[in-house]
Design an enzyme around this catalytic site. Structure first.
Site, mmCIF file in Angstrom:
data_model
loop_
_atom_site.group_PDB
_atom_site.id
_atom_site.type_symbol
_atom_site.label_atom_id
_atom_site.label_comp_id
_atom_site.label_asym_id
_atom_site.label_seq_id
_atom_site.Cartn_x
_atom_site.Cartn_y
_atom_site.Cartn_z
ATOM 1 N NE ARG A 52 -1.670 -2.236 2.888
ATOM 2 C CZ ARG A 52 -1.571 -3.511 2.464
ATOM 3 N NH1 ARG A 52 -2.419 -3.972 1.580
ATOM 4 N NH2 ARG A 52 -0.618 -4.306 2.916
ATOM 5 C CB THR A 53 3.477 2.575 2.251
ATOM 6 O OG1 THR A 53 2.721 2.263 3.425
ATOM 7 C CG2 THR A 53 4.154 3.917 2.451
ATOM 8 C CE LYS A 81 26.667 -3.156 -6.369
ATOM 9 N NZ LYS A 81 26.915 -2.283 -7.546
ATOM 10 N NE ARG A 102 7.195 0.936 4.931
ATOM 11 C CZ ARG A 102 5.951 0.459 4.958
ATOM 12 N NH1 ARG A 102 5.707 -0.785 4.608
ATOM 13 N NH2 ARG A 102 4.951 1.221 5.329
ATOM 14 C CG HIS A 130 3.743 4.363 8.542
ATOM 15 N ND1 HIS A 130 3.914 5.168 7.433
ATOM 16 C CD2 HIS A 130 3.325 3.157 8.058
ATOM 17 C CE1 HIS A 130 3.620 4.473 6.338
ATOM 18 N NE2 HIS A 130 3.257 3.255 6.698
#
Length: 304
Positions: A52-53, A81, A102, A130
């Site tokens: 969703r986000t 890396k 995120r 959030h």
């Protein structure tokens, strides 16, 4: 001055009201906004899985007439890396106009914002915060209840690691006469620092393990899943994952105008039988998230 959004507390009540007004106008007049971000690029830097986000950020930018670049997992970025968050932020600043990040580590988006030369939006950092989910929650509450004051809000499930819960509490604590009913197993209680700060501000809070007993008084029920990815012990997760399962039967004594929210994804904490109940608002919440992210992108990019 360039601005990012890492914590919902960074927004004033006036700014939240402005974002809500913009989102409602987008809902009513989508064509008016269809080229507002033409020529702009959003970078979605998702070091942790999301449906969703991430997709709502991408849909938001596309519907504003902009473009999107980025990655959906850490292994497809130079983080695999060993590249630092700071260097990633500096690099992506050369390619994009705004970042949505995120990350599983608390504070990573803050570090990115301190090193990027473009705005950074926290799209979820570990169990911490959030803010854009909270904006989606606020728009849903406003459209369903018409107010933020004088509400009894039940938060149920994983209140310890639930970043959406922490952000929503921080948003609603700025309104008048909000009562919090905290429903969770003892192992997943809201962190002590949040409980203590609410008590110091004289908020009425009730802690209970009994969802059904709390149900009749609630204006809003915010369900959450027990998050497997936050547990270090699989046995502990399995023991707690089914602590609360909302079924139609458990809504028998609920208010007729109760609003049921959930940040999703759900596992089994809300029965699919609840989906047909007119009080179920969690898929409206998903759509509202796109509109609020559109409004936020416009604000941070300084688009009128």
């Amino acid at each position: 001055m360039m601005r990012s959004l890492i914590d919902i507390a960074e927004l004033s009540l006036e700014e939240i009201d402005s974002l809500l007004a913009t989102a409602n106008d987008i809902i009513d007049n989508p064509q008016k906004y269809s080229e507002k971000c033409k020529g702009k690029k959003l970078a979605t830097l998702f070091f942790e899985p999301s449906t969703r986000t991430r997709l709502s950020f991408e849909a938001a930018m596309y519907e504003l007439g902009g473009n999107v670049l980025g990655f959906s997992e850490a292994q497809s970025s130079s983080a695999a890396k060993g590249e630092s968050i700071a260097d990633t932020a500096k690099t992506v600043s050369c390619y994009a106009d705004i970042i949505a990040m995120r990350h599983p580590k608390e504070g990573a988006p803050l570090v990115a914002s301190m090193n990027a030369s473009i705005p950074v939006i926290n799209a979820g950092d570990g169990g911490h915060n959030h803010p854009t989910q909270t904006l989606a929650d606020l728009l849903t509450i406003k459209r369903e209840k018409g107010r933020f004051d004088n509400l009894t809000v039940g938060l149920c499930g994983d209140l310890k690691f639930g970043r959406t819960v922490h952000s929503l509490i921080n948003a609603l604590r700025r309104y008048n006469n909000v009562k919090f009913v905290l429903i969770s197993p003892n192992e997943l209680r809201v962190p002590e620092y949040i409980r203590e700060s609410l008590k110091k501000e004289n908020f009425e809070i009730v802690e209970t393990t009994d969802l059904e007993a709390a149900m009749p008084q609630l204006d809003i029920l915010y369900m959450t899943r027990v998050q497997r990815e936050r547990f270090f012990n699989e046995e502990e997760y399995l023991r707690l994952r089914d602590s609360y399962i909302l079924t139609p039967e458990k809504l028998t004594n609920a208010k007729s105008d109760l609003s049921i929210l959930h940040p999703l994804p759900r596992v089994n904490e809300i029965s699919v039988g609840v989906d047909q109940d007119p009080r179920a608002c969690y898929f409206k919440q998903v759509l509202n998230g796109k509109y609020m992210r559109m409004a936020l992108i416009l604000m941070l990019l300084g688009v009128e």
